[in-house]
Design an enzyme around this catalytic site. Structure first.
Site, mmCIF file in Angstrom:
data_model
loop_
_atom_site.group_PDB
_atom_site.id
_atom_site.type_symbol
_atom_site.label_atom_id
_atom_site.label_comp_id
_atom_site.label_asym_id
_atom_site.label_seq_id
_atom_site.Cartn_x
_atom_site.Cartn_y
_atom_site.Cartn_z
ATOM 1 N N ASP A 34 -17.313 7.099 -2.276
ATOM 2 C CA ASP A 34 -16.128 6.948 -1.417
ATOM 3 C C ASP A 34 -15.907 8.307 -0.759
ATOM 4 O O ASP A 34 -16.511 9.325 -1.136
ATOM 5 C CB ASP A 34 -14.923 6.527 -2.284
ATOM 6 C CG ASP A 34 -13.658 6.245 -1.464
ATOM 7 O OD1 ASP A 34 -13.756 6.061 -0.239
ATOM 8 O OD2 ASP A 34 -12.567 6.214 -2.070
ATOM 9 N N GLN A 76 -9.961 -3.987 -3.814
ATOM 10 C CA GLN A 76 -11.300 -3.564 -3.409
ATOM 11 C C GLN A 76 -12.337 -3.993 -4.453
ATOM 12 O O GLN A 76 -13.427 -4.459 -4.131
ATOM 13 C CB GLN A 76 -11.330 -2.033 -3.250
ATOM 14 C CG GLN A 76 -12.682 -1.495 -2.830
ATOM 15 C CD GLN A 76 -13.060 -1.944 -1.430
ATOM 16 O OE1 GLN A 76 -12.260 -1.856 -0.518
ATOM 17 N NE2 GLN A 76 -14.278 -2.439 -1.265
ATOM 18 N N ARG A 99 0.892 -1.173 0.000
ATOM 19 C CA ARG A 99 0.000 0.000 0.000
ATOM 20 C C ARG A 99 0.921 1.211 0.000
ATOM 21 O O ARG A 99 1.679 1.419 0.967
ATOM 22 C CB ARG A 99 -0.916 -0.007 1.228
ATOM 23 C CG ARG A 99 -1.679 1.292 1.391
ATOM 24 C CD ARG A 99 -2.834 1.203 2.366
ATOM 25 N NE ARG A 99 -3.955 0.497 1.785
ATOM 26 C CZ ARG A 99 -5.206 0.549 2.242
ATOM 27 N NH1 ARG A 99 -5.498 1.287 3.297
ATOM 28 N NH2 ARG A 99 -6.172 -0.131 1.637
ATOM 29 N N HIS A 106 -7.116 0.815 -6.682
ATOM 30 C CA HIS A 106 -7.362 -0.053 -5.522
ATOM 31 C C HIS A 106 -8.006 -1.336 -6.053
ATOM 32 O O HIS A 106 -9.182 -1.622 -5.797
ATOM 33 C CB HIS A 106 -8.276 0.666 -4.530
ATOM 34 C CG HIS A 106 -8.309 0.040 -3.160
ATOM 35 N ND1 HIS A 106 -7.521 -1.044 -2.796
ATOM 36 C CD2 HIS A 106 -9.048 0.350 -2.054
ATOM 37 C CE1 HIS A 106 -7.766 -1.361 -1.540
ATOM 38 N NE2 HIS A 106 -8.688 -0.544 -1.069
ATOM 39 N N ARG A 116 -13.522 -8.896 1.037
ATOM 40 C CA ARG A 116 -12.086 -8.620 0.860
ATOM 41 C C ARG A 116 -11.292 -9.881 1.206
ATOM 42 O O ARG A 116 -10.330 -10.242 0.535
ATOM 43 C CB ARG A 116 -11.641 -7.454 1.771
ATOM 44 C CG ARG A 116 -12.300 -6.100 1.474
ATOM 45 C CD ARG A 116 -11.895 -5.557 0.123
ATOM 46 N NE ARG A 116 -10.455 -5.458 -0.013
ATOM 47 C CZ ARG A 116 -9.695 -4.442 0.429
ATOM 48 N NH1 ARG A 116 -10.266 -3.409 1.020
ATOM 49 N NH2 ARG A 116 -8.391 -4.431 0.243
ATOM 50 N N CYS A 123 -16.389 1.467 -0.204
ATOM 51 C CA CYS A 123 -15.233 0.639 0.188
ATOM 52 C C CYS A 123 -14.937 0.734 1.683
ATOM 53 O O CYS A 123 -14.292 -0.141 2.236
ATOM 54 C CB CYS A 123 -14.015 1.040 -0.624
ATOM 55 S SG CYS A 123 -13.480 2.740 -0.362
HETATM 56 N N1 CP Z 1 -11.419 -0.314 1.911
HETATM 57 C C1 CP Z 1 -10.154 -0.365 2.395
HETATM 58 O O1 CP Z 1 -9.184 -0.584 1.661
HETATM 59 O O2 CP Z 1 -10.082 -0.186 3.731
HETATM 60 P P1 CP Z 1 -8.759 -0.025 4.607
HETATM 61 O O3 CP Z 1 -8.153 1.321 4.261
HETATM 62 O O4 CP Z 1 -9.235 -0.109 6.016
HETATM 63 O O5 CP Z 1 -7.796 -1.126 4.262
HETATM 64 N N1 NVA Z 2 -9.992 6.673 -1.570
HETATM 65 C C1 NVA Z 2 -9.671 6.217 -0.241
HETATM 66 C C2 NVA Z 2 -9.906 4.751 -0.125
HETATM 67 C C3 NVA Z 2 -9.631 4.166 1.226
HETATM 68 C C4 NVA Z 2 -9.813 2.686 1.279
HETATM 69 C C5 NVA Z 2 -8.227 6.578 0.093
HETATM 70 O O1 NVA Z 2 -7.361 6.454 -0.787
HETATM 71 O O2 NVA Z 2 -7.969 7.000 1.210
#
Ligand code: CP
Ligand code: NVA
Length: 304
Positions: A219, A134, A104, A131, A287, A259
């Protein structure tokens, strides 16, 4: 031989994605029956997380444990990444020790550089651009609850962010149409839109986007790293909250997706996310199952 990576939904073919979702559903059923399935005994997964996570971290670690493997959580602060060791060297070293690497990262380019120097599969667990994990869970959720998504209509309401980009690529790979309602200035990446243009329509009116949709999705308006823009974004996104009135314009059996984490009273009204059309908890659970199918696919190949 170069390993298969999963940096975006375009890294798997539509047929592979379809098979992966079917496998995720089988793994979910196995787990619910209490049957052990441990194809990854002796394998190790490294997880590099530059940003916070609840769902992604827990689902990957739990999934790997259920598959019989081990995981290592590596915060950049505790490795040499934050002290200037090159990403390329880190990739070369880690991939001589572990079997799969989940990242990440703030920048998608970093994950691409990492993958280019890794001997083992690299999985994108969220970047500024995509992502994809997701969307595996989201596609599984829709298909489980509503049937095939091919030919259906989805509505994205809100920011043209990483999750929006992955929804665009899902529209292309799974064959549905995606209406995107976004305030001016917050549109998704133009070249990613161009690559999915047969499946994506950009609009500025949430009502127009939501009309007759099979799924409405949103989101947060301020993603991780954009916290300082929150006030300005709250102003720009006025009128873009998914509320009961907006959901009424969608099909009567439409589902609401997010998400998570969600901000009630901002991008979504509590009456929607906590209401009967919301499937957000199934998305979160899936997930686990979808990523187990992904790990199995990348590490032991197609199970059918
Ligand atoms: N939806 C998602 O990726 O959540 P987290 O940021 O908690 O991993
Ligand atoms: N768009 C959000 C998604 C979190 C899972 C972010 O990048 O923070």
């Amino acid at each position: 031989m170069k390993p298969r990576h999963f940096l975006s939904l375009l890294d798997l073919s539509p047929a592979e994605l379809k098979q992966l979702i079917a496998r995720a559903r089988e793994l979910k059923a196995l787990l619910k029956r209490g049957e052990l399935h441990r194809p990854l005994v002796g394998k190790t997964m490294a997880m590099i997380f530059e940003k916070s996570s609840t769902r992604t971290r827990v689902s990957f670690e739990t999934g790997m444990a259920q598959l019989g493997g081990a995981s290592l959580f590596l915060s950049p602060r505790d490795t040499h990444l934050d002290r200037g060791e090159p990403v390329e060297d880190t990739a070369r070293v880690l991939s001589r020790m572990v079997d799969v690497i989940v990242i990440r990262a703030n920048s998608h380019a970093m994950v691409e550089r990492f993958a280019a120097h890794s001997q083992v599969p690299v999985i994108n667990a969220l970047t500024d651009l995509h992502h994809p994990c997701q969307l595996l869970a989201d596609m599984q959720t829709f298909i489980e609850l509503c049937g095939d998504i091919a030919g259906k209509k989805a509505a994205w309401i809100g920011d043209g962010n990483n999750v929006c980009h992955s929804w665009m690529q899902a529209a292309k790979q799974f064959g549905f149409s995606l209406n995107i309602a976004i305030p001016k200035g917050y549109e998704p990446n133009a070249s990613l839109v161009a690559a999915c243009r047969d499946h994506v329509t950009l609009l500025q009116d949430p009502k127009q986007a939501a009309r007759a949709a099979d799924v409405v999705v949103t989101d947060t308006w301020a993603s991780m790293g954009q916290e300082h823009e929150k006030a300005e974004r709250t102003k720009a996104f006025a009128g873009f909250m998914v509320d009961a009135a907006l959901m009424k314009l969608a099909k009567p059996n439409a589902v609401f997706m997010h998400c998570l984490p969600a901000y009630r009273g901002a991008e979504v009204a509590a009456e929607v996310i906590d209401g009967p059309q919301s499937v957000v908890w199934d998305e979160a659970e899936n997930r686990l199952h979808a990523q187990k199918a992904l790990l199995e696919f990348l590490l032991v190949g197609n199970k059918k």
